[in-house]
Design an enzyme around this catalytic site. Structure first.
Site, short mmCIF file in Angstrom:
data_model
loop_
_atom_site.label_atom_id
_atom_site.label_comp_id
_atom_site.label_asym_id
_atom_site.label_seq_id
_atom_site.Cartn_x
_atom_site.Cartn_y
_atom_site.Cartn_z
N CYS A 69 -9.68 9.10 -5.90
CA CYS A 69 -9.34 7.51 -6.19
C CYS A 69 -8.00 7.41 -5.47
O CYS A 69 -7.24 8.24 -4.96
CB CYS A 69 -9.37 7.09 -7.33
SG CYS A 69 -10.85 7.38 -8.34
N GLY A 112 -11.56 5.22 -1.66
CA GLY A 112 -12.33 4.84 -2.44
C GLY A 112 -12.75 3.47 -2.16
O GLY A 112 -12.23 2.57 -1.83
N ASN A 148 -6.46 9.46 -11.14
CA ASN A 148 -7.20 10.13 -10.10
C ASN A 148 -7.40 11.39 -10.58
O ASN A 148 -6.17 12.13 -10.70
CB ASN A 148 -6.51 9.89 -8.71
CG ASN A 148 -7.11 10.74 -7.70
OD1 ASN A 148 -8.43 11.13 -7.71
ND2 ASN A 148 -6.37 11.22 -6.50
N GLY A 149 -8.59 11.87 -10.52
CA GLY A 149 -8.80 13.31 -11.21
C GLY A 149 -9.94 13.45 -11.83
O GLY A 149 -11.01 12.69 -11.88
N TYR A 157 -9.40 16.57 4.72
CA TYR A 157 -10.29 15.23 4.72
C TYR A 157 -9.64 14.09 4.28
O TYR A 157 -9.71 12.86 4.81
CB TYR A 157 -11.67 15.31 4.26
CG TYR A 157 -12.56 14.18 4.16
CD1 TYR A 157 -13.27 14.02 5.49
CD2 TYR A 157 -12.90 13.76 3.21
CE1 TYR A 157 -14.05 12.76 5.52
CE2 TYR A 157 -13.43 12.31 3.10
CZ TYR A 157 -14.28 12.18 4.33
OH TYR A 157 -15.09 10.90 4.27
#
Length: 578
Positions: free
Chosen positions: A40, A69, A143-144, A298
């Site tokens: 995210c 996202g 995020n995670g 990435y």
């Protein structure tokens, strides 16, 4: 110290959507139905002048994080008297957060979020930021992924008596934070109380988390797990009246919005920003600093700097190192290459450096349709496969009659690679050799990246020759793990360790058992995800709509009964409201 007052808000204002809820009870589902937060983008903004709305800049910042996202997005702002204003839904930033929606988001500070889904539901109810009214009014974006959510959920039910309404780890983290704040028992709390609460949270949970929170009428907060696996940083901007402050997943947001002095939130650190100033404190126990190396391979934008490392420079170095490996393998096999072609967009930087080092022509053989999303983060194998050819077009002039070296950032499921290789052969390529900037991915990611079942990874249980056969390549060359680590670490030698668990199966937090991996894989498998999506659609009631959105039967993992799952529980959602 800044004092936080409990803001009393009229109930029918805060819960204006409750009349749209249908009272119904759902069967309790086990904690194994929980989902990860997924990869995210998070953002928090506090403007020194409270009369200026923060939402336009938060929306712009989220658009800069859209690559992290594309499934859902949302913003919650805090306006006069501590009132929260919310807009969130499934969809891209440009579609959900249009001019009309942003105009309704009042207030000089706010939190924003973009996400893509992992296992389970991609319901509107799991769009972030999340909100709880007690204590003090908290908004939260994360995020995670937590790896101990079953035990934490049990604690929420049995001890904290807090209801978790979705299957998201983010809501669980929010309630852990709220529970720790509640323990102060104070009418007014200060920064020290907040630091204590975050420290308590870090002692309770295990996993990867970068979080941004907002307390009503108080300020914005950011913190990062003790291993620093997921990124978040901060920057400031001088104005005529004082300083504005920003938290974001990547530094590109600060650059684009005119903020300077970007600084990463340290592992285990919490940062509290109010209009009176900035407070920082190390609240987590010392642990190995291990940022996720896949951010550099990435996910992150090339123009971002994470933990002092330029993503662009690291990818240049990946190309240089990969060139040495490719040259060695090609000579061993007696193969010559006519042209180097990147798989857009992430691998372009590495491919150009590789071509220069090998003194080979570099060509853009694939033209990308920029209006199709990133296939890696699309839910569903069939959707990913279908969108590859929509996304890319191969130019025959660059492939016909040539031995082509395709450079890609990584090979995950192999779906995209297989389609791209076939496209190259369809337009006349003699041989297609694939060079991957990352080593073979053979293990699940448990820290918030949607790499599902190990059996779905093309490299799982296969050697290099078998991988090449599976994706239809004449040859595949992988970057070695030592070379990948060196490519990134050279730009910040103080980082001795990176999370490379997708390559090695070694998890820096510990606590990842085979049983856990099997449970995670069953959650994240594409067929499970598709089944949940189908069930969700079948469970919709055409006669029950809240604020333009269908009410949905959420998969919940709470022991308490559910009083009508709805997209707008707690806060009025302004999305799709005329």
């Amino acid at each position: 110290m800044t004092k936080l007052h409990v803001h009393r808000v009229v109930a029918n204002n805060l819960f204006s959507s409750c009349s749209n809820l249908q009272a119904r009870c759902l069967p309790t589902l086990s904690s194994s139905t929980r989902t990860a937060s997924a990869m995210c983008g998070i953002l928090g903004l506090l403007l020194h002048d409270p009369s200026v709305d923060a939402a336009p800049e938060i929306s712009e910042g989220l658009s800069l994080l859209q690559h992290r996202g594309q499934d859902a997005c949302g913003i919650v702002t805090c306006g006069p008297k501590g009132r929260f204003f919310q807009c969130k839904a499934n969809g891209m930033v440009r579609d959900v957060l249009d001019e009309k929606a942003i105009a309704k988001l009042i207030g000089g500070m706010g939190v924003g979020h973009v996400r893509y889904p992992t296992a389970g539901s991609s319901d509107h109810a799991e769009a972030q930021p999340f909100y709880v009214n007690s204590p003090y009014g908290i908004v939260f974006a994360h995020n995670g992924n937590l790896i101990d959510s079953p035990s934490l959920l049990q604690y929420m039910d049995a001890t904290a008596h807090r209801h978790i309404n979705t299957s998201s780890d983010s809501e669980l983290l929010l309630n852990l934070f709220a529970d720790n704040l509640q323990k102060t028992g104070k009418f007014r709390i200060n920064e020290d109380d907040i630091f204590t609460a975050i420290g308590g949270l870090m002692r309770q949970c295990t996993g990867a988390y970068a979080c941004v929170a907002m307390l009503a009428g108080f300020g914005v907060i950011a913190f990062r797990d003790p291993n620093g696996i997921r990124p978040v940083g901060m920057a400031s901007r001088k104005t005529d009246t004082g300083r504005d402050y920003l938290f974001a997943s990547e530094s590109i947001v600060a650059d684009a919005l005119g903020f300077s002095g970007w600084e990463d939130v340290k592992p285990g650190e919490a940062v509290i920003i109010t209009r009176s100033g900035v407070s920082r404190k190390q609240v987590g126990a010392h642990a190995t600093f291990a940022p996720d190396i896949f951010e550099f391979v990435y996910f992150a934008r090339p123009d971002s700097v994470l933990d002092g490392i330029s993503v662009y420079r690291s990818r240049m170095a990946m190309g240089d190192a990969l060139a040495v490996e490719v040259d060695k393998v090609l000579k061993e096999r007696g193969i010559t290459v006519d042209v180097v072609i990147p798989v857009p967009d992430t691998s372009r930087v590495a491919a150009l450096n590789l071509a220069q080092k090998l003194k080979l022509p570099y060509r853009e053989g694939f033209i990308k349709n920029r209006y199709v999303g990133r296939t890696f983060i699309m839910p569903g194998q069939q959707m990913r496969r279908k969108n590859v050819r929509r996304k890319l077009n191969a130019m025959a002039l660059e492939f016909s009659g040539k031995n082509v070296l395709l450079v890609d950032d990584s090979i995950v499921r192999g779906t995209t690679s297989e389609e791209i290789i076939q496209m190259a052969k369809d337009v006349g390529a003699k041989k297609v050799i694939v060079a991957s900037c990352a080593p073979p991915i053979r293990h699940s990611n448990v820290y918030g990246i949607d790499m599902p079942s190990r059996t779905e990874l093309v490299a799982y249980g296969r050697n290099t020759e078998e991988i090449a056969s599976a994706i239809g390549a004449d040859l595949v060359v992988f970057q070695t793990l030592p070379d990948l680590i060196a490519s990134v670490r050279q730009f910040n030698p103080s980082i001795s360790t990176f999370d490379c668990s997708v390559f090695t199966g070694e998890y820096v937090t510990g606590g990842v058992s085979e049983e856990y991996l099997h449970r995670l894989e069953s959650l994240r498998a594409d067929n499970v995800k598709n089944k949940v999506a189908v069930n969700s659609r079948e469970g919709q009631s055409e006669g029950s709509r809240a604020n333009g959105l269908h009410n949905r039967v959420n998969i919940v993992a709470s022991g308490a009964p559910v009083n009508g799952a709805d997209d707008t529980v707690g806060l009025h959602n302004t999305w799709n409201i005329s």
